[in-house]
Write a protein that holds these residues in place. Sequence first.
Motif, PDB file in Angstrom:
ATOM      1  N   PHE A   1       0.871  -1.223  -0.064  1.00  0.00           N
ATOM      2  CA  PHE A   1      -0.153   0.085   0.122  1.00  0.00           C
ATOM      3  C   PHE A   1       0.840   1.382  -0.186  1.00  0.00           C
ATOM      4  N   VAL A   2       1.868   1.240   0.770  1.00  0.00           N
ATOM      5  CA  VAL A   2       2.943   2.361   1.042  1.00  0.00           C
ATOM      6  C   VAL A   2       3.775   2.596  -0.264  1.00  0.00           C
ATOM      7  N   ALA A   3       4.088   1.182  -0.748  1.00  0.00           N
ATOM      8  CA  ALA A   3       4.873   1.279  -1.856  1.00  0.00           C
ATOM      9  C   ALA A   3       4.341   1.780  -3.222  1.00  0.00           C
ATOM     10  N   ARG A   4       2.870   1.874  -3.219  1.00  0.00           N
ATOM     11  CA  ARG A   4       1.996   2.340  -4.555  1.00  0.00           C
ATOM     12  C   ARG A   4       1.810   3.838  -4.000  1.00  0.00           C
ATOM     13  N   ASN A   5       2.032   4.285  -2.985  1.00  0.00           N
ATOM     14  CA  ASN A   5       1.752   5.811  -2.614  1.00  0.00           C
ATOM     15  C   ASN A   5       2.647   6.661  -3.351  1.00  0.00           C
ATOM     16  N   ALA A   6       2.089   7.684  -3.963  1.00  0.00           N
ATOM     17  CA  ALA A   6       2.855   8.586  -4.744  1.00  0.00           C
ATOM     18  C   ALA A   6       3.874   9.365  -4.130  1.00  0.00           C
ATOM     19  N   THR A   7       3.923   9.606  -2.744  1.00  0.00           N
ATOM     20  CA  THR A   7       4.777  10.289  -1.968  1.00  0.00           C
ATOM     21  C   THR A   7       5.968   9.370  -1.893  1.00  0.00           C
ATOM     22  N   PHE A   8       5.805   7.906  -1.604  1.00  0.00           N
ATOM     23  CA  PHE A   8       7.010   7.053  -1.570  1.00  0.00           C
ATOM     24  C   PHE A   8       7.261   6.835  -3.092  1.00  0.00           C
ATOM     25  N   VAL A   9       6.793   6.775  -4.063  1.00  0.00           N
ATOM     26  CA  VAL A   9       7.049   6.670  -5.461  1.00  0.00           C
ATOM     27  C   VAL A   9       8.093   7.955  -5.608  1.00  0.00           C
ATOM     28  N   ASP A  10       7.714   9.067  -5.368  1.00  0.00           N
ATOM     29  CA  ASP A  10       8.452  10.372  -5.749  1.00  0.00           C
ATOM     30  C   ASP A  10       9.780  10.199  -4.820  1.00  0.00           C
ATOM     31  N   LEU A  11       9.955   9.505  -3.792  1.00  0.00           N
ATOM     32  CA  LEU A  11      10.873   9.500  -2.965  1.00  0.00           C
ATOM     33  C   LEU A  11      11.776   8.546  -3.402  1.00  0.00           C
ATOM     34  N   ALA A  12      11.575   7.567  -3.915  1.00  0.00           N
ATOM     35  CA  ALA A  12      12.244   6.426  -4.643  1.00  0.00           C
ATOM     36  C   ALA A  12      13.099   7.157  -5.750  1.00  0.00           C
ATOM     37  N   SER A  13      12.139   7.941  -6.507  1.00  0.00           N
ATOM     38  CA  SER A  13      12.613   8.242  -7.792  1.00  0.00           C
ATOM     39  C   SER A  13      13.532   9.551  -7.669  1.00  0.00           C
ATOM     40  N   ALA A  14      13.412  10.309  -6.445  1.00  0.00           N
ATOM     41  CA  ALA A  14      14.268  11.066  -6.079  1.00  0.00           C
ATOM     42  C   ALA A  14      15.763  10.602  -5.624  1.00  0.00           C
ATOM     43  N   VAL A  15      15.747   9.562  -5.155  1.00  0.00           N
ATOM     44  CA  VAL A  15      17.067   8.677  -4.323  1.00  0.00           C
ATOM     45  C   VAL A  15      17.779   8.422  -5.881  1.00  0.00           C
ATOM     46  N   ALA A  16      17.068   7.811  -6.587  1.00  0.00           N
ATOM     47  CA  ALA A  16      17.544   7.532  -7.768  1.00  0.00           C
ATOM     48  C   ALA A  16      18.283   8.460  -8.589  1.00  0.00           C
ATOM     49  N   ARG A  17      17.784   9.828  -8.905  1.00  0.00           N
ATOM     50  CA  ARG A  17      18.111  10.835  -9.247  1.00  0.00           C
ATOM     51  C   ARG A  17      19.685  11.099  -8.564  1.00  0.00           C
ATOM     52  N   ALA A  18      19.642  11.097  -7.305  1.00  0.00           N
ATOM     53  CA  ALA A  18      20.789  11.480  -6.569  1.00  0.00           C
ATOM     54  C   ALA A  18      21.837  10.670  -6.771  1.00  0.00           C
ATOM     55  N   GLY A  19      21.571   9.366  -6.974  1.00  0.00           N
ATOM     56  CA  GLY A  19      22.680   8.363  -7.191  1.00  0.00           C
ATOM     57  C   GLY A  19      23.335   8.427  -8.309  1.00  0.00           C
ATOM     58  N   ILE A  20      22.870   9.094  -9.321  1.00  0.00           N
ATOM     59  CA  ILE A  20      23.696   9.113 -10.700  1.00  0.00           C
ATOM     60  C   ILE A  20      24.788   9.824 -10.573  1.00  0.00           C
ATOM     61  N   ASP A  21      25.123  10.703  -9.683  1.00  0.00           N
ATOM     62  CA  ASP A  21      26.440  11.224  -9.441  1.00  0.00           C
ATOM     63  C   ASP A  21      27.359  10.344  -8.941  1.00  0.00           C
ATOM     64  N   PHE A  22      27.014   9.202  -8.402  1.00  0.00           N
ATOM     65  CA  PHE A  22      27.997   8.049  -7.976  1.00  0.00           C
ATOM     66  C   PHE A  22      28.804   7.226  -9.253  1.00  0.00           C
ATOM     67  N   GLY A  23      28.252   7.392 -10.488  1.00  0.00           N
ATOM     68  CA  GLY A  23      28.690   6.562 -11.645  1.00  0.00           C
ATOM     69  C   GLY A  23      30.010   7.300 -12.092  1.00  0.00           C
ATOM     70  N   ARG A  24      31.194   6.382 -12.042  1.00  0.00           N
ATOM     71  CA  ARG A  24      32.532   6.552 -12.260  1.00  0.00           C
ATOM     72  C   ARG A  24      32.973   5.902 -13.628  1.00  0.00           C
ATOM     73  N   SER A  25      32.309   5.073 -14.142  1.00  0.00           N
ATOM     74  CA  SER A  25      32.825   4.398 -15.366  1.00  0.00           C
ATOM     75  C   SER A  25      31.479   3.707 -16.261  1.00  0.00           C
ATOM     76  N   ASP A  26      31.965   3.248 -17.253  1.00  0.00           N
ATOM     77  CA  ASP A  26      30.968   2.803 -18.161  1.00  0.00           C
ATOM     78  C   ASP A  26      30.304   1.401 -17.775  1.00  0.00           C
ATOM     79  N   VAL A  27      30.818   0.965 -16.493  1.00  0.00           N
ATOM     80  CA  VAL A  27      30.509  -0.233 -16.051  1.00  0.00           C
ATOM     81  C   VAL A  27      29.706  -0.009 -14.525  1.00  0.00           C
ATOM     82  N   LEU A  28      28.584  -0.656 -14.450  1.00  0.00           N
ATOM     83  CA  LEU A  28      27.559  -0.417 -13.408  1.00  0.00           C
ATOM     84  C   LEU A  28      28.323  -0.916 -12.246  1.00  0.00           C
TER      85      LEU A  28
END
Length: 331
Positions: free
Chosen positions: A112-139
Amino acid sequence: MSFAQLCRTLPLWTAGCRGLARGYATKVDIKALKRLRELNPVSMSKAKEALLSTDNDIDQALEWLEKDAVRSGAKKAEKVKGRAATEGAIAVHINDAQTAASIVELGCETDFVARNATFVDLASAVARAGIDFGRSDVLASVEIDQLSKKMLGDKSVGDTITEAIGRLGENMVLRRASAVGSGAASDIIVSGYIHGAVAGTDGASAGKIGGLVVVRSSSAARQGHRATLVQLSRRLAQQVVGYAPKFGTVAEWERAKAAGADGCGDEPEVCVLEAQQFLFGGGTIAEVLAKVAEGVGAPVEIVSFARFERGEGVEKAAKPDFAEEVRQQLS
């Protein structure tokens, strides 16, 4: 009797006495109350408390509410931290050039919470923050402690999650993250796919399973060929999500099998990406890559991939029967 003594003897007037002693307002400004709740839709009582504590200053009241949300979230987080967060969502973020991306798993307690828009927005924002940790072309995996310290606006990722715990009332855990980033390189393309995606706000989305695929080819810089490679990488991301390969090449699988690694299986067709039949037809993945390479005039290879499924590897506690649940609540 002194003013301070009067306040101590009349508990119901204590808040009002503090307001008089500090010079705060003792009456809420109705226009300020309306505006504050438009800017931050908290409860009426909480909005009034914020305004009384800041002499009806809307800007200060907003700041008070933000700090209060973190305090409340911290208290709630401490209370629920022992509860299993076996549900949750996977979110991915890819930059516009498709040369960098991240994927994260944020856990919570219920679907129920996993499908809540607030939670979805939060997960998406964390993913957006994580992009700065990419250092090479390998995950590569991202350290959760480092990601938790990354700022999201004026708060860290960790504080933002804590605040969300207070608002949604469930334990939340930033379980894992991976990122890739090639800088100015133009020979790679990163694509992702989310299965069972739930929409948040402003384009945010997250779902039960997610995947990222990194494809490299020297022809990626050519506009016409790049479109072909983008389509290929998107379909490969769907392949990874749908078929859950463990290895990219047969050579990797053979090395792992020789070393006695788990999940190798007896045949590569099941767990090796290049040996799997392509979801969209045309033979195996290896055969499809060869055909695309011929079409774009340059070799095409899968550099790396990642697949996250929510709750993966987390043991779910057995739920007690109803009678036992009642006994636990009464004890």
